[in-house]
Structure formats: structure tokens, C-alpha cells
Write a protein that holds these residues in place. Structure first.
Motif, PDB file in Angstrom:
ATOM      1  N   GLU A   1       0.729  -1.260   0.275  1.00  0.00           N
ATOM      2  CA  GLU A   1       0.111   0.144  -0.421  1.00  0.00           C
ATOM      3  C   GLU A   1       0.429   1.082  -0.174  1.00  0.00           C
ATOM      4  OE1 GLU A   1      -2.607  -0.195   3.099  1.00  0.00           O
ATOM      5  OE2 GLU A   1      -4.044  -1.495   2.538  1.00  0.00           O
ATOM      6  N   GLU A  37       2.134   3.654  -1.056  1.00  0.00           N
ATOM      7  CA  GLU A  37       2.416   4.631  -2.757  1.00  0.00           C
ATOM      8  C   GLU A  37       4.159   5.480  -3.156  1.00  0.00           C
ATOM      9  OE1 GLU A  37      -0.877   7.144  -3.637  1.00  0.00           O
ATOM     10  OE2 GLU A  37      -2.166   5.754  -2.485  1.00  0.00           O
ATOM     11  N   ASN A  49      -1.566   0.917  -6.060  1.00  0.00           N
ATOM     12  CA  ASN A  49      -0.837   1.883  -5.986  1.00  0.00           C
ATOM     13  C   ASN A  49       0.563   2.094  -5.536  1.00  0.00           C
ATOM     14  OD1 ASN A  49      -2.985   2.429  -7.505  1.00  0.00           O
ATOM     15  ND2 ASN A  49      -4.573   3.288  -5.581  1.00  0.00           N
ATOM     16  N   SER A  50       1.049   0.421  -5.925  1.00  0.00           N
ATOM     17  CA  SER A  50       2.415   0.568  -4.965  1.00  0.00           C
ATOM     18  C   SER A  50       3.361  -0.281  -6.188  1.00  0.00           C
ATOM     19  CB  SER A  50       2.492  -0.095  -3.858  1.00  0.00           C
ATOM     20  OG  SER A  50       3.408  -0.349  -3.076  1.00  0.00           O
ATOM     21  N   ASN A  83      -2.898   5.873  -9.342  1.00  0.00           N
ATOM     22  CA  ASN A  83      -1.408   6.392  -8.942  1.00  0.00           C
ATOM     23  C   ASN A  83      -0.517   5.600 -10.034  1.00  0.00           C
ATOM     24  OD1 ASN A  83       1.010   6.124  -8.745  1.00  0.00           O
ATOM     25  ND2 ASN A  83       0.761   5.963  -6.330  1.00  0.00           N
ATOM     26  N   SER A 113       1.934   3.178 -10.537  1.00  0.00           N
ATOM     27  CA  SER A 113       3.461   3.487 -10.140  1.00  0.00           C
ATOM     28  C   SER A 113       4.212   2.117 -10.697  1.00  0.00           C
ATOM     29  CB  SER A 113       3.041   2.388  -8.556  1.00  0.00           C
ATOM     30  OG  SER A 113       2.567   3.207  -7.207  1.00  0.00           O
TER      31      SER A 113
END
Length: 505
Positions: free
Chosen positions: A116, A118, A140-141, A164, A166
Motif C-alpha cells: 500500500e 505509494e 498503487n504501490s 496512481n 506506480s
């Protein structure tokens, strides 16, 4: 004197039994003493001297903290627990001493690892993860997953990128026996899947890809390159934009995709499909299987170039107003000039189908090789508006001549096998060299934990015709190994292939 000797021998045997019992008791006691129960917040380091780490409840790596799992650590999950990483996780196994994370029983029975963070990048290298619902789920990591093995999970890797996108690297991994997908990506264009082997996915027999891309309105354009995707129950690669938009545009390059129900299925999805070897995708007796590539949906406009597509029931199956570009010489762009090899795609009724167009749109398929230069013979392998006027025409002229056909980058003649399998004393691992190239060939043998136990290297000067090595079930130190499942992997250059064998004493 005889009675004294017998009494002495009797006492000696009794002492020996007590010694053996004491040794076994102390061994079990020491295992219990040194095992560590873990639950709740965790940070710092886990080391193999404390094996095993018994996960007796949910675990969290808190935000702004780091947990380092060092080489050789074994984690045994004792129930349906979740390993959450709000901070940073570094799982640093080695080729000789991997990290093993699994449940205490067979079947899928723990939640997996959820990332988790980010901001910071977690790392998994030389890890083996089994029995999880989602072995690794990135929300989103950012994460690097390299040289890892995933076996018997519901999903091996789940990448969620809404909000996000990533950076995610999945490289040199072996993924097998997933109930659902091997890799599932939702709206992340910053994912790279490189040089992985993905096999035996969708064992629950629901329609899903070994690699599956999905969009709910955001971009999903990963790079999928150099992978071996084979023997999956449904599709090798599936891309589906559920909004019917133009959000999925992956780069699918230099993969071998074979022995799946369908090779690639693009449903409201486009992208570049370049230099892949797509062959023998069908299920015998199933007439609804067998497309090397299936393209569907009006927003599907993928470009296909330099692919070799053979041995399927049909090369291309096109529906729902899709307009794939199989080769277009009428524009000024040289990136869509075809140069595909589409030949010998034969269904079980002995019909040859290179392109089966059930879209109302005309299809450009210029500058390709069709196994023949006879235009009448080619037209017999194409179903289009000439057969039913409600469908579009497939334009396959001009042709690519045989002299212009380049050998595809990927080897098709390794024929990697071992015999006997299962074996008791020794097995012979046989293979062909790669298209006559003189690269160093390595044969690595791994145990069921993903730890390398034996390595063979073959120098270029020794490569001549079909090759073989003999493995006698011993490790690098000539120590006999236990019975069980082992994996043998051939690696040369950017190519590798992995297969399973069983050692039974």
C-alpha cells in the motif's frame, strides 16, 4: 561370563535407544524453541537462524518502517491471514538460498501480501510464494518482483493502478498452477513483464487470461516482452476495456504464446503486437477454441508486425467491427508494414484458416507471408466479404516473398525434455541448441522451494546438434537429495524454458 556379556549388550542397546530418543526429542524441542510466532506490527530483520517464522495472525509493516526478510527465511502462515505493507518490504533471497512463504496446509488458504506504500518501492527477489488468494497485490504501490516462483495461488500477482500508476517490474519469474490469473493488471501503464514463464492458469476453468489487462476508464499500456506463456486453460493474454473505449494499448513483443485455448484476445483493446511466436493454441475437440489471435470490438485497432502465427485452428479471428492492422503499405508509416508469417493454421476439419473476418470492416493484411505465393490458394484460407457480403474484405496483396522472410527471433526447436520422468536413479535432460547460435547454455535444477540445487553449463565449443546431460539426483556437493518435485530450467541469452520432473527413491 556369557551372562555378563549378554547383560552388557542389553544395557548397551538400551542406552543407544535412549540416546536416539533424546537426540530426536532435542531436535524437535530446538525447532520449537527457535521458531518465532509473528503477528501485528513488524519491522527490522527476519533471519534464517530463527526459522520458521509462524504467522499466527495478520501482519502489518507500518508506514515509514522497513521489514527486511533475508535469504533462507521460511514463513509458514497458520491461517487465513493478511500481510499488509504500509511501509517498505525487502524480501532479499538469493539464487542459492531463496525465501519460502506458504501456508501450513495444502490448498489456497491465506490472503497474501498487500502493498500500500505509494512512495517507496518494495522488493521481492528469489522468493517462492504458495497457497495465497493474492500472492502479491500492489495497490498503487511500486514493486520489483525478480527471479520469484509462484505456485498454487488463486492469483499470483495483482497490480491495481487506478489513481496512481506506480512503477512495477516483474522479471524472470515462474508462475504456475493459478486458479485464476497469473498476472492481473488494472489501469497501470508503468508495468513491465519481462522474461517470465506463465503456465497452467485459469484452473477454475472460468474464462480469463494468464496475463489479463483491464480498464474501467484509465490507461493500461504495459510492456509484455520475452515471456513464455503456455498450456493455460483459457487465453494466454487477454485485454478488456469494459468501457468499450481506447484505454488499453499494450506492447506485446518477442513472446512465445502456445498451447492455450486462445493465444491473444483483444476485446476493445489495441496496442502493438510485434515479433511474437504464436502457435498451437487450441483445445482438441473444442471448436470454439483455436484462435492464435482474436480481436473484437469497434475500438480495437491493434497493429501486428513480424509475428509468426502457425499451428492454431485459425490465425486471426476478427469480430464486432474490430479493425486490426495486419500490414498497411498505403501510408507513410513503416511501423505497420506487416511482415507477419501466417501459415498452416488448420482446424480439426482440415480447413486452413489464416484470417477469419466476421467484422463488417475491411482489413489491411498486406506484405505478409502465407505459406504460399499463390493468390488463389491464399484466398482459400481467408474468410471475408467474398464469402459473405455482410463482412469486410481482407486485403492481403501485395505479398511478402519467401526470400524476405526472416527467421523469427525465438527458437522453436529446443524440444526440452527429460526421461525417465518420474525417475529413481538418474534422468536424461535433452534439448536442441537455439537456431544454430553459439551462446552459453545453462541447465539449472531447482527444488520445490525455488532453491537452485544443481547447475550445468555448456560452452559454445561443445554445442553441436542435439545435446543432453545426465542428472543423478545429487546437489552441487554430490550430496543425494530427497524425493520430490524438481524443476529444470534451460537458459541461454534472453531465452529460458522451465519444466517439471519428479524424483522418487
Amino acid at each position: 561370563m556369557k551372562k555378563i556379556c549378554l547383560h552388557f549388550i542389553k544395557n548397551l542397546k538400551s542406552e543407544k535407544r535412549r540416546f536416539i530418543f533424546s537426540f530426536v526429542f532435542l531436535a524437535v524441542l530446538s525447532y520449537s524453541i527457535f521458531a518465532i510466532d509473528v503477528i501485528g506490527n513488524q519491522s527490522g530483520e527476519w533471519n534464517s537462524e530463527n526459522n520458521p517464522y509462524n504467522m499466527i495472525g495478520d501482519i502489518t509493516v507500518p508506514a515509514n518502517e522497513i521489514l527486511t526478510i533475508n535469504a533462507g527465511v521460511e514463513v509458514i502462515v497458520q491461517g487465513n491471514y493478511l500481510f499488509t505493507v504500509a511501509g517498505k518490504l525487502l524480501s532479499l533471497g538469493t539464487e542459492e538460498d531463496s525465501i519460502f512463504i506458504h501456508s501450513n496446509s495444502e490448498g489456497v488458504n491465506w490472503n497474501g501480501i498487500r502493498l500500500e506504500n505509494e512512495i517507496e518501492t518494495s522488493v521481492f527477489q528469489h522468493c517462492r510464494i504458495e497457497n495465497a488468494e493474492l500472492a502479491i497485490k500492489s495497490v498503487n504501490s511500486a514493486v520489483n518482483i525478480v527471479n520469484c516462483t509462484f505456485f498454487h495461488n488463486e492469483k499470483a500477482i495483482d497490480i491495481f493502478g487506478i489513481g496512481n500508476q506506480s512503477n512495477v517490474l516483474i522479471q524472470n519469474c515462474f508462475i504456475s498452477d493459478c486458479l485464476q490469473n497469473g498476472i492481473y493488471i488494472v489501469e497501470n501503464s508503468n508495468v513491465q513483464i519481462l522474461n517470465c514463464e506463465i503456465t497452467r492458469c485459469a484452473l477454475d476453468e472460468s474464462p480469463r487470461g494468464a496475463i489479463m489487462l483491464s480498464s474501467q476508464g484509465g490507461e493500461c499500456n504495459p510492456l509484455i516482452c520475452g515471456n513464455n506463456i503456455h498450456h493455460n486453460v483459457w487465453q494466454g493474454i487477454t485485454a478488456w476495456d469494459i468501457t468499450g473505449g481506447t484505454n488499453i494499448n499494450p506492447q506485446i513483443k518477442q513472446n512465445e504464446i502456445s498451447y492455450n485455448l486462445t493465444g491473444i484476445y483483444l476485446y476493445y483493446a489495441s496496442g502493438i503486437v510485434d515479433s511474437n511466436y504464436i502457435h498451437h493454441n487450441f483445445v482438441s475437440g473444442n471448436p470454439n477454441s483455436g484462435a492464435g489471435i482474436m480481436v473484437s470490438g469497434a475500438s480495437s485497432h491493434p497493429i501486428f508486425t513480424h509475428n509468426e502465427i502457425t499451428g492454431n485452428f485459425t490465425g486471426f479471428y476478427i469480430t464486432d467491427n474490430a479493425i486490426p492492422n495486419l500490414g498497411d503499405l498505403s501510408n507513410y508509416c513503416s511501423d505497420d508494414d506487416g511482415e507477419n508469417q501466417i501459415y498452416e493454421n488448420i482446424d480439426e476439419s482440415e480447413n486452413i484458416w489464416s484470417v477469419y473476418n466476421m467484422s463488417s470492416q475491411d482489413i489491411k493484411a498486406e506484405n505478409n507471408y502465407w505459406g504460399t505465393t499463390n493468390e488463389n490458394e491464399i484466398s482459400q484460407t481467408v474468410f471475408d466479404g467474398n464469402d459473405n457480403p455482410i463482412f469486410g474484405i481482407v486485403d492481403f496483396e501485395p505479398l511478402l516473398s519467401p526470400s524476405q522472410v526472416n527467421e523469427n527471433w525465438i527458437n522453436k526447436d529446443f524440444s526440452l525434455t527429460n526421461y525417465p520422468n518420474p525417475f529413481r536413479t538418474f534422468t536424461k535432460i535433452s534439448f536442441n541448441p537455439i537456431n544454430g547460435k553459439k551462446d552459453i547454455i545453462e541447465i539449472n535444477i531447482y527444488n520445490s522451494k525455488g532453491q537452485r540445487v544443481k547447475k550445468f553449463s555448456i560452452a559454445p565449443s561443445e554445442i553441436d546438434g542435439k545435446l543432453s546431460i545426465i542428472w543423478d539426483g545429487k546437489d552441487e556437493f554430490n550430496k543425494p537429495l530427497n524425493s520430490g518435485i524438481y524443476f529444470y530450467q534451460l537458459r541461454t541469452g534472453n531465452f529460458f524454458e522451465t519444466k517439471k520432473m519428479i524424483f522418487v527413491k
